[in-house]
Motif scaffolding. Structure first.
Motif, PDB file in Angstrom:
ATOM      1  N   ILE A 130      73.463  15.972 -15.494  1.00  0.00           N
ATOM      2  CA  ILE A 130      74.237  15.009 -16.280  1.00  0.00           C
ATOM      3  C   ILE A 130      74.071  13.611 -15.715  1.00  0.00           C
ATOM      4  N   ALA A 131      74.077  13.468 -14.388  1.00  0.00           N
ATOM      5  CA  ALA A 131      73.912  12.158 -13.768  1.00  0.00           C
ATOM      6  C   ALA A 131      72.532  11.579 -14.070  1.00  0.00           C
ATOM      7  N   LEU A 132      71.502  12.408 -14.031  1.00  0.00           N
ATOM      8  CA  LEU A 132      70.154  11.917 -14.321  1.00  0.00           C
ATOM      9  C   LEU A 132      70.050  11.408 -15.765  1.00  0.00           C
ATOM     10  N   VAL A 133      70.643  12.147 -16.699  1.00  0.00           N
ATOM     11  CA  VAL A 133      70.634  11.693 -18.091  1.00  0.00           C
ATOM     12  C   VAL A 133      71.408  10.382 -18.227  1.00  0.00           C
ATOM     13  N   GLY A 134      72.569  10.283 -17.565  1.00  0.00           N
ATOM     14  CA  GLY A 134      73.353   9.055 -17.642  1.00  0.00           C
ATOM     15  C   GLY A 134      72.632   7.863 -17.040  1.00  0.00           C
ATOM     16  N   LEU A 135      71.972   8.058 -15.891  1.00  0.00           N
ATOM     17  CA  LEU A 135      71.231   6.959 -15.266  1.00  0.00           C
ATOM     18  C   LEU A 135      70.046   6.532 -16.133  1.00  0.00           C
ATOM     19  N   ALA A 136      69.431   7.491 -16.814  1.00  0.00           N
ATOM     20  CA  ALA A 136      68.335   7.148 -17.710  1.00  0.00           C
ATOM     21  C   ALA A 136      68.841   6.358 -18.920  1.00  0.00           C
ATOM     22  N   LEU A 137      69.973   6.767 -19.479  1.00  0.00           N
ATOM     23  CA  LEU A 137      70.536   6.025 -20.616  1.00  0.00           C
ATOM     24  C   LEU A 137      70.966   4.628 -20.201  1.00  0.00           C
ATOM     25  N   GLY A 138      71.400   4.461 -18.945  1.00  0.00           N
ATOM     26  CA  GLY A 138      71.791   3.139 -18.479  1.00  0.00           C
ATOM     27  C   GLY A 138      70.657   2.133 -18.494  1.00  0.00           C
ATOM     28  N   LEU A 139      69.416   2.611 -18.499  1.00  0.00           N
ATOM     29  CA  LEU A 139      68.268   1.714 -18.552  1.00  0.00           C
ATOM     30  C   LEU A 139      68.080   1.109 -19.936  1.00  0.00           C
ATOM     31  N   VAL A 140      68.504   1.816 -20.973  1.00  0.00           N
ATOM     32  CA  VAL A 140      68.215   1.381 -22.348  1.00  0.00           C
ATOM     33  C   VAL A 140      69.472   1.038 -23.136  1.00  0.00           C
ATOM     34  N   VAL A 141      70.637   1.380 -22.630  1.00  0.00           N
ATOM     35  CA  VAL A 141      71.891   1.105 -23.352  1.00  0.00           C
ATOM     36  C   VAL A 141      72.724   0.142 -22.515  1.00  0.00           C
ATOM     37  N   SER A 142      72.987  -1.028 -23.052  1.00  0.00           N
ATOM     38  CA  SER A 142      73.808  -2.006 -22.337  1.00  0.00           C
ATOM     39  C   SER A 142      75.279  -1.706 -22.550  1.00  0.00           C
ATOM     40  N   SER A 143      76.106  -2.225 -21.660  1.00  0.00           N
ATOM     41  CA  SER A 143      77.549  -1.985 -21.774  1.00  0.00           C
ATOM     42  C   SER A 143      78.145  -2.683 -22.987  1.00  0.00           C
ATOM     43  N   GLU A 144      77.450  -3.700 -23.514  1.00  0.00           N
ATOM     44  CA  GLU A 144      77.946  -4.345 -24.734  1.00  0.00           C
ATOM     45  C   GLU A 144      77.802  -3.438 -25.947  1.00  0.00           C
ATOM     46  N   ARG A 145      76.826  -2.542 -25.909  1.00  0.00           N
ATOM     47  CA  ARG A 145      76.605  -1.631 -27.033  1.00  0.00           C
ATOM     48  C   ARG A 145      77.430  -0.369 -26.897  1.00  0.00           C
ATOM     49  N   ALA A 146      77.498   0.202 -25.705  1.00  0.00           N
ATOM     50  CA  ALA A 146      78.242   1.446 -25.505  1.00  0.00           C
ATOM     51  C   ALA A 146      78.480   1.644 -24.020  1.00  0.00           C
ATOM     52  N   ASP A 147      79.552   2.328 -23.701  1.00  0.00           N
ATOM     53  CA  ASP A 147      79.858   2.683 -22.316  1.00  0.00           C
ATOM     54  C   ASP A 147      79.325   4.087 -22.045  1.00  0.00           C
TER      55      ASP A 147
END
Length: 218
Positions: A130-147
């Motif tokens: 789960i952490a690996l998927v979350g860290l990967a999404l953090g590369l392409v999803v900004s906090s302005e778009r989604a948390d």
């Protein structure tokens, strides 16, 4: 010509032992040589899917989709979808994460022995994935778009590891204490901590500032 060997003078015929019929449920009876941890595991009926949990998961997914895709406001104010789903779907996901851990580690049967070690390994592996998927999404999803909260979910899975063998009464006391005391403790601790960036954690932020990233996640 074949000759039959004569019986010794002192030998007497021995009757063949009578075998009792084997019960069709004999495989379900625990034997003395069988580890206790395997004999007390959940039965196939316990592993059956729970419809209510599946419905709750579906509602959580639909709520997350509504929060991120449906406009949160219009000329008439906040949209009904945002009012219904905002915050509630994330909280439902958190509750279901705990329910999932309980179901996968034995339900009402607390894990012991090798089953406990297997549960520790399974929850840890799930947290890492789960952490690996979350860290990967953090590369392409900004906090302005989604948390992206998957990394925080992974931290919660790791924090649950010491609780797997606690009895229900201990879990109830601990949950009550956390519900009452954690907001107060969090407020007092965060006064002395640096301001949170509120950015989605990613492999980049973890590489640049591992301690700061982990502090913010936990």
């Amino acid at each position: 010509m074949a000759y039959a060997a004569p019986n010794p003078p002192d030998s007497t015929p021995v009757a063949a032992p009578t075998l009792s019929p084997v019960s069709p449920n004999a495989a379900e009876i625990p034997h003395a040589c069988e580890p206790e941890t395997l004999a007390t595991g959940p039965s196939p009926a316990d592993r059956a899917r729970l419809l209510g949990i599946d419905v709750a998961r579906a509602l959580a997914v639909l709520g997350m989709v509504a929060v991120h895709l449906v406009p949160d406001a219009s000329g008439d104010g906040m949209s009904p979808a945002f009012i219904i789903s905002s915050g509630k779907s994330a909280a439902l996901f958190a509750v279901l994460a705990g329910v999932g851990i309980a179901l996968s580690t034995g339900r009402e049967h607390r894990p012991r022995g090798r089953r406990w070690l297997g549960s520790l390994a399974a929850v840890t592996v799930r947290a890492v994935l789960i952490a690996l998927v979350g860290l990967a999404l953090g590369l392409v999803v900004s906090s302005e778009r989604a948390d992206v909260i998957l990394v925080a979910y992974a931290a919660m899975f790791l924090l649950a590891l010491p609780l797997l063998r606690l009895p229900p009464w201990a879990l109830a006391i601990l949950a009550t204490a956390l519900a009452i005391g954690m907001p107060i403790l969090s407020h007092s601790l965060r006064r002395d901590l640096p301001l949170a960036t509120l950015a989605n954690p990613s492999f980049v932020t973890l590489a640049r500032d591992p301690a700061g990233t982990m502090l913010e996640v936990f």
